[in-house]
Design a protein around this motif. Structure first.
Motif, mmCIF file in Angstrom:
data_model
loop_
_atom_site.group_PDB
_atom_site.id
_atom_site.type_symbol
_atom_site.label_atom_id
_atom_site.label_comp_id
_atom_site.label_asym_id
_atom_site.label_seq_id
_atom_site.Cartn_x
_atom_site.Cartn_y
_atom_site.Cartn_z
ATOM 1 N N ASN A 14 0.841 -1.195 0.000
ATOM 2 C CA ASN A 14 0.000 0.000 0.000
ATOM 3 C C ASN A 14 0.874 1.242 0.000
ATOM 4 O OD1 ASN A 14 0.537 0.809 2.849
ATOM 5 N ND2 ASN A 14 -0.495 -1.132 3.276
ATOM 6 N N THR A 15 0.250 2.358 -0.357
ATOM 7 C CA THR A 15 0.981 3.626 -0.390
ATOM 8 C C THR A 15 0.132 4.732 0.241
ATOM 9 O OG1 THR A 15 0.124 4.255 -2.575
ATOM 10 C CG2 THR A 15 2.210 3.038 -2.528
ATOM 11 N N LEU A 16 0.813 5.774 0.664
ATOM 12 C CA LEU A 16 0.183 7.017 1.115
ATOM 13 C C LEU A 16 0.891 8.121 0.359
ATOM 14 C CD1 LEU A 16 -1.606 8.734 3.001
ATOM 15 C CD2 LEU A 16 0.274 8.664 4.662
ATOM 16 N N GLN A 17 0.133 8.850 -0.477
ATOM 17 C CA GLN A 17 0.742 9.848 -1.351
ATOM 18 C C GLN A 17 0.264 11.246 -0.990
ATOM 19 O OE1 GLN A 17 0.607 8.702 -5.541
ATOM 20 N NE2 GLN A 17 0.048 6.638 -4.883
ATOM 21 N N TYR A 18 1.130 12.205 -1.212
ATOM 22 C CA TYR A 18 0.836 13.606 -0.957
ATOM 23 C C TYR A 18 -0.139 14.132 -1.999
ATOM 24 C CZ TYR A 18 1.811 18.475 0.255
ATOM 25 O OH TYR A 18 1.694 19.787 0.651
ATOM 26 N N ASP A 19 -1.116 14.884 -1.552
ATOM 27 C CA ASP A 19 -2.070 15.530 -2.450
ATOM 28 C C ASP A 19 -1.849 17.035 -2.351
ATOM 29 O OD1 ASP A 19 -4.196 16.570 -3.850
ATOM 30 O OD2 ASP A 19 -5.756 15.646 -2.621
ATOM 31 N N PRO A 20 -1.304 17.667 -3.411
ATOM 32 C CA PRO A 20 -1.022 19.103 -3.348
ATOM 33 C C PRO A 20 -2.267 19.949 -3.048
ATOM 34 C CG PRO A 20 -0.053 18.150 -5.319
ATOM 35 C CD PRO A 20 -0.901 17.090 -4.697
ATOM 36 N N GLY A 21 -3.444 19.457 -3.403
ATOM 37 C CA GLY A 21 -4.681 20.190 -3.130
ATOM 38 C C GLY A 21 -5.118 20.098 -1.683
ATOM 39 N N LYS A 22 -4.622 19.088 -0.972
ATOM 40 C CA LYS A 22 -4.984 18.881 0.435
ATOM 41 C C LYS A 22 -3.742 18.359 1.153
ATOM 42 C CE LYS A 22 -7.552 15.710 3.004
ATOM 43 N NZ LYS A 22 -7.515 14.349 2.803
ATOM 44 N N PRO A 23 -2.895 19.264 1.626
ATOM 45 C CA PRO A 23 -1.630 18.846 2.227
ATOM 46 C C PRO A 23 -1.791 17.800 3.326
ATOM 47 C CG PRO A 23 -1.658 21.207 1.934
ATOM 48 C CD PRO A 23 -3.038 20.713 1.604
ATOM 49 N N MET A 24 -0.824 16.915 3.395
ATOM 50 C CA MET A 24 -0.823 15.793 4.324
ATOM 51 C C MET A 24 -0.803 16.280 5.772
ATOM 52 S SD MET A 24 1.843 12.622 4.141
ATOM 53 C CE MET A 24 1.349 12.163 2.482
ATOM 54 N N LYS A 25 -1.559 15.580 6.595
ATOM 55 C CA LYS A 25 -1.616 15.901 8.016
ATOM 56 C C LYS A 25 -1.074 14.722 8.811
ATOM 57 C CE LYS A 25 -5.642 18.836 7.496
ATOM 58 N NZ LYS A 25 -7.047 18.997 7.758
ATOM 59 N N ALA A 26 -0.746 14.997 10.048
ATOM 60 C CA ALA A 26 -0.173 13.972 10.916
ATOM 61 C C ALA A 26 -1.114 12.786 11.083
ATOM 62 C CB ALA A 26 0.172 14.570 12.274
ATOM 63 N N ASP A 27 -2.420 13.038 11.169
ATOM 64 C CA ASP A 27 -3.350 11.921 11.387
ATOM 65 C C ASP A 27 -3.396 10.968 10.195
ATOM 66 O OD1 ASP A 27 -4.684 13.810 9.831
ATOM 67 O OD2 ASP A 27 -6.608 13.544 10.826
ATOM 68 N N GLU A 28 -3.106 11.457 8.990
ATOM 69 C CA GLU A 28 -3.053 10.572 7.825
ATOM 70 C C GLU A 28 -1.850 9.619 7.921
ATOM 71 O OE1 GLU A 28 -4.048 12.525 3.882
ATOM 72 O OE2 GLU A 28 -3.797 14.281 5.178
ATOM 73 N N ILE A 29 -0.720 10.163 8.339
ATOM 74 C CA ILE A 29 0.472 9.321 8.500
ATOM 75 C C ILE A 29 0.257 8.342 9.649
ATOM 76 C CG2 ILE A 29 2.938 9.305 9.051
ATOM 77 C CD1 ILE A 29 3.141 12.005 7.626
ATOM 78 N N GLU A 30 -0.350 8.810 10.722
ATOM 79 C CA GLU A 30 -0.625 7.930 11.858
ATOM 80 C C GLU A 30 -1.564 6.793 11.448
ATOM 81 O OE1 GLU A 30 -2.048 10.597 14.895
ATOM 82 O OE2 GLU A 30 -0.120 11.644 14.961
ATOM 83 N N ALA A 31 -2.573 7.100 10.630
ATOM 84 C CA ALA A 31 -3.489 6.052 10.147
ATOM 85 C C ALA A 31 -2.736 5.056 9.270
ATOM 86 C CB ALA A 31 -4.651 6.674 9.379
ATOM 87 N N TRP A 32 -1.816 5.535 8.430
ATOM 88 C CA TRP A 32 -1.019 4.646 7.580
ATOM 89 C C TRP A 32 -0.115 3.762 8.435
ATOM 90 C CZ3 TRP A 32 4.250 4.106 6.426
ATOM 91 C CH2 TRP A 32 4.543 3.320 5.313
ATOM 92 N N LEU A 33 0.488 4.333 9.460
ATOM 93 C CA LEU A 33 1.330 3.555 10.367
ATOM 94 C C LEU A 33 0.513 2.486 11.080
ATOM 95 C CD1 LEU A 33 3.497 6.432 11.901
ATOM 96 C CD2 LEU A 33 4.295 4.668 10.307
ATOM 97 N N LYS A 34 -0.715 2.828 11.494
ATOM 98 C CA LYS A 34 -1.600 1.849 12.147
ATOM 99 C C LYS A 34 -2.015 0.759 11.171
ATOM 100 C CE LYS A 34 -3.409 4.931 15.654
ATOM 101 N NZ LYS A 34 -4.487 5.772 16.110
ATOM 102 N N LEU A 35 -2.326 1.144 9.940
ATOM 103 C CA LEU A 35 -2.702 0.175 8.910
ATOM 104 C C LEU A 35 -1.604 -0.869 8.728
ATOM 105 C CD1 LEU A 35 -4.502 -0.684 6.416
ATOM 106 C CD2 LEU A 35 -3.079 0.880 5.090
ATOM 107 N N ASN A 36 -0.382 -0.439 8.821
ATOM 108 C CA ASN A 36 0.756 -1.341 8.614
ATOM 109 C C ASN A 36 1.279 -1.963 9.908
ATOM 110 O OD1 ASN A 36 1.385 -1.222 5.647
ATOM 111 N ND2 ASN A 36 1.216 0.946 6.135
ATOM 112 N N GLY A 37 0.587 -1.731 11.005
ATOM 113 C CA GLY A 37 0.954 -2.351 12.277
ATOM 114 C C GLY A 37 2.210 -1.790 12.921
ATOM 115 N N LEU A 38 2.596 -0.580 12.558
ATOM 116 C CA LEU A 38 3.793 0.012 13.146
ATOM 117 C C LEU A 38 3.511 0.708 14.473
ATOM 118 C CD1 LEU A 38 5.442 1.389 9.903
ATOM 119 C CD2 LEU A 38 6.105 -0.607 11.226
ATOM 120 N N ILE A 39 2.272 1.139 14.661
ATOM 121 C CA ILE A 39 1.833 1.709 15.931
ATOM 122 C C ILE A 39 0.472 1.131 16.273
ATOM 123 C CG2 ILE A 39 3.156 3.846 15.694
ATOM 124 C CD1 ILE A 39 0.584 5.257 14.843
ATOM 125 N N HIS A 40 0.056 1.310 17.498
ATOM 126 C CA HIS A 40 -1.239 0.759 17.935
ATOM 127 C C HIS A 40 -2.240 1.852 18.156
ATOM 128 C CE1 HIS A 40 0.799 -3.023 18.395
ATOM 129 N NE2 HIS A 40 1.718 -2.407 19.121
#
Length: 163
Positions: free
Chosen positions: A137-163
Motif C-alpha cells: 500500500n501507499t500514502l501519497q501527498y495531495d497538493p490540493g490537500k496537504p498531508m496531516k499527521a493523522d493521515e500518516i498515523e493512520a497509515w502507520l496503524k494500517l501497517n501495524g507500526l503503531i497501535h
C-alpha cells in the motif's frame, strides 16, 4: 507605602517567572533531524537493496526529494508532529529514499512506473516475495490537500507500526 512597592515587585516577579516557565514548556523544538541525511537510500539501487534483505522481509519507505517544498513540509512539520503525538521516532520505523536526482533529471514518472506513486512525498509498504518487490500500500501527498499527521498515523496503524 514600602509594603505596596514590595508587594507590587513580588507580583511582577511571580508573573515573569510564570510566563518564563510556560514559554519553556511550550516553546517550539527544532526537529530538523527527522531523517538524517546519511540515512537516505539511493533510488537507483533501491530494488537491489530490498531484494537482498531476503524473502518475506517487509520495508516501509518514504520517497522524498531534498529540494522539494512539499517534501520539506512533510519532513520537518508533519513527521515531528507524528513523533510527538505517538511518542515514536518515525525515522527508525521507515527508510527514506532520496528522489532528488529524479526530480532534477525530470524523471519522476519512474515513480509511477516502478512503484505506483503518482505524487510525492509518498510512503510505501512493500515486502519481498520470490525475489520480487511487492507493493502492499501507499500514502501519497495531495497538493490540493496537504498531508496531516493523522493521515500518516493512520497509515502507520494500517501497517501495524503503531497501535
Amino acid at each position: 507605602m514600602l509594603k505596596k512597592i514590595m508587594f507590587s515587585l513580588l507580583t511582577l516577579i511571580m508573573l515573569y517567572s510564570t510566563a518564563a516557565v510556560v514559554y519553556r514548556i511550550f516553546e517550539p523544538r527544532d526537529n530538523k533531524e527527522t531523517v538524517p541525511a546519511d540515512f537516505y537510500l539511493d533510488y537507483e539501487s533501491l530494488k537491489e537493496y530490498l531484494v537482498s534483505t531476503g524473502e518475506g522481509s517487509i520495508h516501509y519507505l518514504f520517497f522524498s526529494s531534498r529540494s522539494n517544498a512539499d517534501c520539506q513540509y512533510v519532513m520537518y512539520s508533519v513527521m515531528p508532529t507524528v513523533n510527538q503525538d505517538e511518542n515514536i521516532q518515525i525515522g527508525k520505523l521507515i527508510e527514506a529514499v532520496d528522489i532528488t536526482k529524479l526530480e532534477k533529471d525530470m524523471t519522476t514518472n519512474r515513480l509511477m512506473d516502478e512503484w505506483g506513486i503518482a505524487t510525492y512525498p509518498a510512503f510505501a509498504a512493500v515486502h519481498i516475495e520470490n525475489s520480487t518487490v511487492i507493493i502492499d500500500n501507499t500514502l501519497q501527498y495531495d497538493p490540493g490537500k496537504p498531508m496531516k499527521a493523522d493521515e500518516i498515523e493512520a497509515w502507520l496503524k494500517l501497517n501495524g507500526l503503531i497501535h
